[in-house]
Design an enzyme around this catalytic site. Structure first.
Site, PDB file in Angstrom:
ATOM      1  N   ASP A  50      -7.496 -20.429 -25.866  1.00  0.00           N
ATOM      2  CA  ASP A  50      -7.825 -19.299 -26.730  1.00  0.00           C
ATOM      3  C   ASP A  50      -6.620 -18.360 -26.789  1.00  0.00           C
ATOM      4  O   ASP A  50      -5.568 -18.629 -26.218  1.00  0.00           O
ATOM      5  CB  ASP A  50      -9.060 -18.583 -26.172  1.00  0.00           C
ATOM      6  CG  ASP A  50      -9.788 -17.765 -27.241  1.00  0.00           C
ATOM      7  OD1 ASP A  50      -9.202 -17.577 -28.324  1.00  0.00           O
ATOM      8  OD2 ASP A  50     -10.921 -17.321 -26.979  1.00  0.00           O
ATOM      9  N   PHE A  51      -6.817 -17.208 -27.470  1.00  0.00           N
ATOM     10  CA  PHE A  51      -5.709 -16.275 -27.624  1.00  0.00           C
ATOM     11  C   PHE A  51      -5.209 -15.742 -26.282  1.00  0.00           C
ATOM     12  O   PHE A  51      -4.038 -15.365 -26.160  1.00  0.00           O
ATOM     13  CB  PHE A  51      -6.126 -15.114 -28.532  1.00  0.00           C
ATOM     14  CG  PHE A  51      -6.463 -15.545 -29.928  1.00  0.00           C
ATOM     15  CD1 PHE A  51      -5.481 -16.053 -30.769  1.00  0.00           C
ATOM     16  CD2 PHE A  51      -7.757 -15.454 -30.416  1.00  0.00           C
ATOM     17  CE1 PHE A  51      -5.777 -16.462 -32.063  1.00  0.00           C
ATOM     18  CE2 PHE A  51      -8.066 -15.856 -31.704  1.00  0.00           C
ATOM     19  CZ  PHE A  51      -7.079 -16.360 -32.526  1.00  0.00           C
ATOM     20  N   HIS A  68      -6.819 -12.107 -40.454  1.00  0.00           N
ATOM     21  CA  HIS A  68      -7.805 -11.731 -41.479  1.00  0.00           C
ATOM     22  C   HIS A  68      -9.221 -12.199 -41.132  1.00  0.00           C
ATOM     23  O   HIS A  68     -10.184 -11.807 -41.793  1.00  0.00           O
ATOM     24  CB  HIS A  68      -7.383 -12.233 -42.859  1.00  0.00           C
ATOM     25  CG  HIS A  68      -7.513 -13.713 -43.063  1.00  0.00           C
ATOM     26  ND1 HIS A  68      -7.499 -14.295 -44.312  1.00  0.00           N
ATOM     27  CD2 HIS A  68      -7.667 -14.745 -42.187  1.00  0.00           C
ATOM     28  CE1 HIS A  68      -7.624 -15.601 -44.205  1.00  0.00           C
ATOM     29  NE2 HIS A  68      -7.730 -15.891 -42.925  1.00  0.00           N
TER      30      HIS A  68
END
Length: 582
Positions: free
Chosen positions: A464-465, A482
């Site tokens: 993940d991030f 976005h």
């Protein structure tokens, strides 16, 4: 004393206008003409227009009494009297709308006698000829058009008729005051015409400008005709066409789902009966669909066949499964789950929460993760817009990293199937790559990068991030921010800032909402993000604030295809404590 009859006077007036047009064509070129048409045009925009648009002809509408009269006019002006002609679909329909006449009454021919420019360039005078016999019912039309010169224009032919280039050139013209003013596709010569009106009182005396692109570009034409300032159609007709946009989405989705683009050909027409057999569709239903798709420019009818038949266009070929940059996954996604969730747009607008979640009971990332086929389709749909990545390998940040003394590393965070990273590594053999993604996407990226021949220079991280690898030289974050609200964006950017060395650069690919409210795909995607994801598109200054909150600084941004931009950011300089005390 000689008396000149009214129709003879008009014929002399037409001849004088034709002679003046021929002289104008001989004396001017693109670089000189464009600033006359668009006051204030200069710099990169002028270079872009002059580099792609070649001054081709001056056009005017004449009203000869018969074919012999037209030949005499051409000869009097030093033009070839035997120039061949063919029907003019676009001007005939414009005249019919303007004068509320049946197009069948208006036999408008088009011919282009050649004229040479000052350096020997081959140009032409484009003559539209509406035959008006003396004392006929068409004389009021001739008098009106002579006075107002609606069809007088200067034309520029686009040498590279790529759809993206065509869209960009139209955007430059609008930015400098040109207004879309109709156009059309002429099947007799397989050419697409886009008309504009120029700002008032241009220095060259012509108020209309034409872009001409060889081939069938009806997708670009549709966007041109739907431009908010276009006066090509009455408002009620424009609104009615826009209200049927859902039909268009489903028509393209069904076209792709049936495999019709793969069963058809851009060179050879296929009968509706044969296509129905190939796809298992009902012949009459399929014929109805294909006629609608012909109106959209995905197919074109073959009028010479005994049976109703169609061939594929370049636009329709983008929906083939094996087409480079195939947009078939987008058609299936927008005509599938995202189409259903847009039925919940009312909920999204009223509550600010995604319609997708309301319909499916979970967010779209979790929903897709539980369905491997849907997850794979989503990843392919993201890759379908990969043409926006074409300039990125030449971005100064990337080329500087590729030219560094020591091999540099590009880290693609949430890099999908590896399309962007593959382009960068292929363009720069000295670069290494790291791709961070979900486990199933990592495997897809591994296959793509191996097939591209650069898998050996890439490492893969499933995570993940929070797992952003440390120590890279260039970090890439493409179409990720976005998807999220501002708080989650700040969190993602902080993970990146912590992982980035002081010298590293960050490239963020997103669509930017225009600051001046001008038309943009970003505005449409902003609505899409609201309804389906819960994220949003943003302006450049909004991203600058998010970067600053995460300890990053926006250096600048530059445009990409498909209305995207690449934003360049670096870690913000930390003030020297000693200097602060001083």
């Amino acid at each position: 004393m000689t008396t000149t009859l009214p129709d003879e006077t008009m014929l002399l007036d037409d001849t004088a206008r034709l002679r003046a047009a021929a002289e104008f064509v001989r004396e001017h070129d693109s670089a000189a003409l464009l600033p006359l048409l668009l006051p204030g045009l200069g710099g990169p925009d002028l270079r872009a227009l002059a580099g792609h648009c070649r001054f081709a002809h001056a056009g005017l509408l004449l009203f000869p009494p018969d074919a012999d009269g037209l030949r005499a006019q051409l000869a009097d002006c030093g033009l070839a009297p035997d120039t061949p002609s063919h029907p003019s679909v676009v001007v005939r329909e414009r005249l019919a709308r303007r004068h509320r006449r049946d197009p069948a009454e208006l036999d408008v021919r088009i011919l282009r006698p050649q004229v040479h420019g000052g350096a020997g360039e081959r140009r032409a005078v484009e003559v539209f000829a509406l035959t008006v016999p003396p004392h006929s019912g068409l004389e009021p039309i001739a008098a009106y058009e002579r006075a107002r010169r609606h069809e007088a224009h200067l034309a520029f032919e686009i040498d590279d008729a790529d759809p993206l280039a065509l869209r960009g050139l139209c955007a430059i013209l609008v930015r400098h005051g040109a207004r879309p003013d109709g156009g059309g596709y002429n099947p007799h010569e397989d050419g697409t015409v886009l008309y504009f009106t120029t700002p008032a009182d241009p220095a060259c005396g012509y108020r209309r400008l034409e872009l001409y692109a060889r081939g069938d570009h009806r997708a670009a034409l549709a966007a041109h005709l739907d431009h908010p300032v276009s006066s090509a159609r009455p408002p009620a007709e424009t609104l009615l066409q826009q209200l049927t946009g859902a039909w268009t989405t489903q028509a393209f989705a069904v076209f792709a789902r049936l495999g019709l683009p793969d069963a058809m050909d851009t060179r050879t027409a296929h009968s509706t009966e044969d296509l129905a057999l190939l796809t298992g569709a009902h012949p009459r239903g399929l014929a109805t669909l294909l006629r609608y798709l012909a109106m959209l420019g995905a197919v074109t009818p073959a009028p010479d066949q005994e049976e109703e038949g169609f061939r594929l266009t370049e636009l329709g070929a983008l929906l083939r499964a094996d087409a480079p940059g195939s947009m078939r996954p987008l058609a299936l996604m927008y005509g599938g789950p995202f189409y259903r969730s847009f039925g919940e747009l009312d909920h999204a607008v009223r509550t600010g929460r995604p319609g997708f979640d309301h319909l499916f009971g979970e967010n779209h990332f979790d929903h897709f993760a539980r369905d491997p086929e849907l997850a794979a389709l989503f990843d392919r749909s993201m890759a379908a817009s990969s043409r926006m990545f074409e300039p990125l390998p030449e971005h100064p940040v990337v080329t500087a990293a590729a030219g560094a003394a020591a091999p540099a590393t590009v880290v693609d965070v949430a890099g999908g199937n590896g399309e962007l990273l593959g382009r960068i590594l292929t363009a720069h053999p000295r670069l290494r790559g790291v791709l961070l993604e979900r486990p199933h996407a990592v495997e897809a990226a591994r296959r793509l990068l191996d097939a591209a021949g650069c898998g050996g220079r890439c490492d893969y991280r499933a995570g993940d991030f929070a797992d952003v690898p440390h120590g890279g030289d260039v970090y890439v974050l493409s179409r990720v921010l976005h998807d999220w609200d501002d708080d989650r964006c700040r969190e993602i950017l902080r993970h990146l800032a912590r992982a980035m060395p002081a010298h590293a650069d960050l490239l963020v690919v997103e669509r930017l909402l225009p600051a001046d409210g001008s038309p943009s795909l970003a505005t449409a995607w902003d609505l899409h993000m609201l309804c389906n994801v819960g994220g949003r598109e943003r302006r450049a200054d909004h991203y600058a604030r998010l970067f600053a909150d995460a300890g990053l600084q926006l250096v600048g941004h530059s445009p990409l295809p498909l209305d995207a931009h690449v934003l360049h950011a670096r870690r913000a300089a930390v003030p020297d404590p000693a200097a602060r005390r001083g």
